[in-house]
Motif scaffolding. Structure first.
Motif, PDB file in Angstrom:
ATOM      1  N   ALA A  60      50.324  40.068  37.593  1.00 17.27           N
ATOM      2  CA  ALA A  60      49.910  38.715  37.968  1.00 17.27           C
ATOM      3  C   ALA A  60      51.056  37.788  37.600  1.00 17.27           C
ATOM      4  O   ALA A  60      51.543  37.811  36.461  1.00 17.27           O
ATOM      5  N   THR A 138      40.849  37.869  35.145  1.00 16.70           N
ATOM      6  CA  THR A 138      39.851  37.930  36.217  1.00 16.70           C
ATOM      7  C   THR A 138      40.522  38.265  37.557  1.00 16.70           C
ATOM      8  O   THR A 138      40.015  39.089  38.317  1.00 16.70           O
ATOM      9  N   ALA A 139      41.673  37.648  37.823  1.00 19.83           N
ATOM     10  CA  ALA A 139      42.381  37.920  39.087  1.00 19.83           C
ATOM     11  C   ALA A 139      42.784  39.397  39.156  1.00 19.83           C
ATOM     12  O   ALA A 139      42.654  40.038  40.215  1.00 19.83           O
ATOM     13  N   HIS A 142      39.747  41.543  39.830  1.00 19.46           N
ATOM     14  CA  HIS A 142      39.303  41.509  41.227  1.00 19.46           C
ATOM     15  C   HIS A 142      40.116  42.471  42.083  1.00 19.46           C
ATOM     16  O   HIS A 142      39.580  43.083  43.006  1.00 19.46           O
ATOM     17  N   ARG A 143      41.395  42.629  41.754  1.00 15.45           N
ATOM     18  CA  ARG A 143      42.205  43.604  42.501  1.00 15.45           C
ATOM     19  C   ARG A 143      41.653  45.022  42.280  1.00 15.45           C
ATOM     20  O   ARG A 143      41.561  45.826  43.207  1.00 15.45           O
TER      21      ARG A 143
END
Ligand SMILES: CC(C)(COP(=O)(O)OP(=O)(O)OC[C@H]1O[C@@H](n2cnc3c(N)ncnc32)[C@H](O)[C@@H]1OP(=O)(O)O)[C@@H](O)C(=O)NCCC(=O)NCCS
Length: 195
Positions: A60, A138-139, A142-143
């Motif tokens: 990220a 969180t990002a 989600h992946r």
């Protein structure tokens, strides 16, 4: 803006820094590698990124800098067979020196407990301490969840922090077991395949 993209080996230095800084205070890393052992953690993750995290890896980025990393890998090859760990550890993790027996105990135990049922194994996931609590984790999750959906697969992970148990519950994981490994409580968590 958080941009999640595939990890590339030319990001290894920044990613080692993120992971070592994120994990240096985790109870299991303190038990295995010693307190405040940023050097040991850096070496551990450098070896991991080169040789152990061989599934799907993402970073990220925000402001063009690596802030977080996630790795996941489909069973049955998500972890090596437990009987291979002492030799692999002696070769790969030799620079761990006095920490080696603890690392072998820890990783062998996780290999032995790896569920028979097909799953995509999550870990490690780490966010730079200064970037935590801003949605980076969180990002990355989600992946991972997108991948579970795409593969119609169940998820599995191990964690050594009670606050992480709450974090993972938000994404549909439930605790399926708990035990002490090298002096540290570990939670084993499962996420059923979506219908
Ligand atoms: C666990 C981790 C990856 C979460 O990443 P993050 O970027 O901080 O997570 P997010 O900002 O997306 O947090 C999502 C939510 O979980 C909560 N949360 C995340 N980590 C938390 C923590 N350690 N303690 C309490 N709450 C936490 C946040 O408050 C946030 O809630 P909100 O949306 O209501 O504000 C990160 O804290 C980390 O790297 N920890 C150290 C290494 C580690 O333990 N990795 C996991 C090993 S299994």
């Amino acid at each position: 803006m958080i941009d999640v993209q595939r990890y590339s080996s030319d990001q290894i230095d920044a990613t080692v820094t993120v992971l070592a800084d994120a994990f240096v205070t985790n109870p299991l890393h303190v038990s295995a590698l010693g307190p405040h052992r940023l050097d040991q953690n850096r070496l551990f993750f450098r070896i991991g990124l080169r040789h152990m995290f061989i599934g799907q890896s993402f970073v990220a980025l925000s402001d063009g800098e690596v802030r977080g990393y996630v790795h996941f890998n489909a069973s049955p090859y998500c972890l090596p067979p437990p009987e291979e760990i002492p030799l692999a550890a002696a070769t790969l993790l030799k620079p761990r020196g006095e920490a080696l027996p603890q690392v072998v105990k820890w990783i062998s135990r996780w290999c032995r407990l790896d569920p028979e049922e097909p799953h995509v194994h999550l870990g490690p996931i780490g966010v730079a301490p200064a970037a935590q609590g801003q949605g980076v984790g969180t990002a990355l999750m989600h992946r991972y969840l997108d991948y579970l959906k795409q593969e119609r697969a169940a998820g599995y992970l191990e964690t050594d922090r009670p606050e992480n148990v709450l974090f993972y519950k938000r994404f549909g994981f439930v605790v399926q077991g708990k035990e002490v490994v090298i002096g540290t409580p570990i939670w084993y968590m499962w996420r059923a395949q979506e219908a």
